[in-house]
Design a protein around this motif. Structure first.
Motif, PDB file in Angstrom:
ATOM      1  N   PHE B 217      -3.266   5.759   2.196  1.00 13.89           N
ATOM      2  CA  PHE B 217      -1.827   5.750   2.555  1.00 13.89           C
ATOM      3  C   PHE B 217      -1.057   5.434   4.152  1.00 13.89           C
ATOM      4  O   PHE B 217      -1.470   6.359   4.827  1.00 13.89           O
ATOM      5  CB  PHE B 217      -0.887   7.197   1.392  1.00 13.89           C
ATOM      6  N   SER B 218      -0.414   5.252   3.935  1.00 15.84           N
ATOM      7  CA  SER B 218       0.291   5.124   5.118  1.00 15.84           C
ATOM      8  C   SER B 218       1.263   6.482   6.163  1.00 15.84           C
ATOM      9  O   SER B 218       1.300   7.176   4.832  1.00 15.84           O
ATOM     10  CB  SER B 218       1.369   3.860   5.328  1.00 15.84           C
ATOM     11  N   ARG B 219       1.658   6.523   6.147  1.00 14.59           N
ATOM     12  CA  ARG B 219       2.667   7.382   6.829  1.00 14.59           C
ATOM     13  C   ARG B 219       4.205   7.842   5.949  1.00 14.59           C
ATOM     14  O   ARG B 219       4.517   8.953   5.740  1.00 14.59           O
ATOM     15  CB  ARG B 219       3.187   7.758   7.972  1.00 14.59           C
ATOM     16  N   ARG B 220       4.001   6.701   5.326  1.00  8.28           N
ATOM     17  CA  ARG B 220       5.682   6.657   4.794  1.00  8.28           C
ATOM     18  C   ARG B 220       5.307   6.364   3.583  1.00  8.28           C
ATOM     19  O   ARG B 220       6.031   6.201   2.618  1.00  8.28           O
ATOM     20  CB  ARG B 220       6.383   4.894   5.074  1.00  8.28           C
ATOM     21  N   GLY B 221       4.303   6.676   3.235  1.00 11.62           N
ATOM     22  CA  GLY B 221       3.772   7.023   1.623  1.00 11.62           C
ATOM     23  C   GLY B 221       3.469   5.546   0.904  1.00 11.62           C
ATOM     24  O   GLY B 221       3.283   6.009  -0.567  1.00 11.62           O
ATOM     25  N   SER B 222       3.491   4.803   1.530  1.00 11.55           N
ATOM     26  CA  SER B 222       2.696   3.208   0.635  1.00 11.55           C
ATOM     27  C   SER B 222       1.437   3.044   1.464  1.00 11.55           C
ATOM     28  O   SER B 222       0.227   3.746   1.791  1.00 11.55           O
ATOM     29  CB  SER B 222       3.433   2.086   1.604  1.00 11.55           C
ATOM     30  N   ALA B 223       0.981   2.666  -0.175  1.00  6.94           N
ATOM     31  CA  ALA B 223      -0.466   2.322  -0.092  1.00  6.94           C
ATOM     32  C   ALA B 223      -1.056   1.540   0.521  1.00  6.94           C
ATOM     33  O   ALA B 223      -0.801   0.274   0.347  1.00  6.94           O
ATOM     34  CB  ALA B 223      -1.219   2.385  -1.448  1.00  6.94           C
TER      35      ALA B 223
END
Lengths: 244, 244
Positions: B217-223
């Motif tokens: 996941f990115s820091r923004r929470g998207s896979a």
DNA sequence: GAGTGGTCTAGACCACCCT
DNA sequence: GGGTGGTCTAGACCACTCA
């Protein structure tokens, strides 16, 4: 905080909160994919500070039970109904199984007092030839084998009256009774394929296991046990939250 | 806080502090077994709150660099210094190999643009039929195979000019270049015995692997990626510090 | 813009270790 | 008893998501 009295004790508020939310997830009160109450809501409901709420959510996240998304909320993860354990969280296997809604049982297969082997003296940091208790146990969840465990406990300084109790039930429980609760463990993870491991009518074929080779330490930093636990592949789901 | 300006930026204070202490440990300013300054000292020295200091110490502890003991202080671990791939530490395989003193190399075996499978859409949280780049790679350390990796990257929004570069070298490096640095991964750990995995002259027999099945996941929470990496048993040592 | 999580602060009290 | 880490609080401001 307003939760059942049985949860009170010397466990931290954060842990109690995490336990409570986890049990609600397990009971289906919070379904997979569903959004949990916001942190502010949880602060009000449980009457704790936001730091405490966040600590609890981080624990659940590390266990792979919830997914915390910045700006959106916290969501219940979708996971297979198996036993899911956060690898970085140290707890007794019995407790983990019970928390996932299954009935744990330990069956002692062998128990022997003997001098430590070379490997064991090195791992445990004890003198050569020191006496240890070596255990072989089978771990069951709802009467299904989930693991075989080989544990070694140094007997020097261990209360004599508790020795016979080692391995009868939860190893952690007995160690705690002896005043040496493991608080940390350094574990190596391996894949093992070995037909000679295990026993009993349910002995898995083929013998494929996730091995946790770990040394347990007390809070004071001394080694209290060395365990090699072979988890039957597929029956126990280990998750790790990795961060950078 | 009073540390070098180069550390300032969008990284958190806690992370900056952890990095600073870590570099002091690595440089030998704090020797193994030695006690670190107390939390109160660190609060004064770095001019941050105690919560921030504790967050940093917990990070270092999870990496196995520091041993925090209630009532005594924080100590530099002495079992450190050796070869350790901390399972809870997310970093590129290449970097990990390099830090272990070996020369990493990635060899791309296959690369394909195709619609995501059902499993991939679920794991990555992308629409059904969304286009992904599927990679099959071999990971070598000093020209010895240590892992086979199967990676899937969603292409929606991914910079076109970087697509061809995916899988040529470090996947992490290319993702970082595209502005979607993985910051967390949820990994499942499995033992796998499968002769059909892998290829090349060094293909292991028997095919025994530790599988890390993970979503990044990115820091923004998207896979940002879904990886199944099969580590050849015995060639890569995974260590986890477990605490309660 | 409203709501959510991310970070940080200052202060408090408790539990533990050591001498 | 004095110092250390363990836990908790109330409040603040920022960054992100989504309608």
């Amino acid at each position: 905080m307003s939760m059942s009295a049985s949860l009170r004790g010397r466990t931290s508020l954060a842990r109690q909160l995490a336990e409570d939310v986890r049990s609600r997830i397990m009971s289906g009160e919070f379904a997979p994919g569903e959004r949990l109450p916001s942190e502010a809501d949880l602060v009000r409901r449980y009457e704790v500070s936001r730091v405490t709420v966040r600590t609890a959510l981080r624990t659940l996240e590390a266990q792979g039970l919830v997914d915390v998304r910045h700006g959106s909320g916290s969501f219940v993860s979708d996971f297979g109904g198996g036993i899911r354990a956060g690898l970085q969280e140290l707890r007794s296997i019995s407790d983990t199984i019970r928390e996932m809604g299954h009935e744990p049982r330990m069956e002692r297969h062998a128990s022997e007092r003997r001098p430590a082997t070379a490997t064991e003296t090195a791992k445990l940091g004890i003198p050569v030839g020191a006496e240890v208790l070596a255990l072989e146990r089978m771990v069951l969840a709802d009467e299904q084998v989930v693991a075989y465990s080989f544990d070694v406990v140094p007997l020097d300084g261990f209360p004599v009256e508790l020795v016979h109790q080692l391995g009868a039930g939860s190893l952690f429980a007995t160690l705690a009774e002896a005043g040496i609760m493991p608080s940390r463990a350094l574990a190596e993870v391996h894949a093992i394929s070995d037909e000679t491991i295990g026993w009993g009518p349910q002995k898995p074929v083929p013998g494929l296991y996730v091995l946790l080779d770990q040394v347990h330490f007390s809070r004071r930093g001394s080694a209290v046990a060395y365990s090699r636990t072979y988890f039957v592949e597929g029956r126990f789901q280990f998750v790790v939250l990795r961060t950078n």
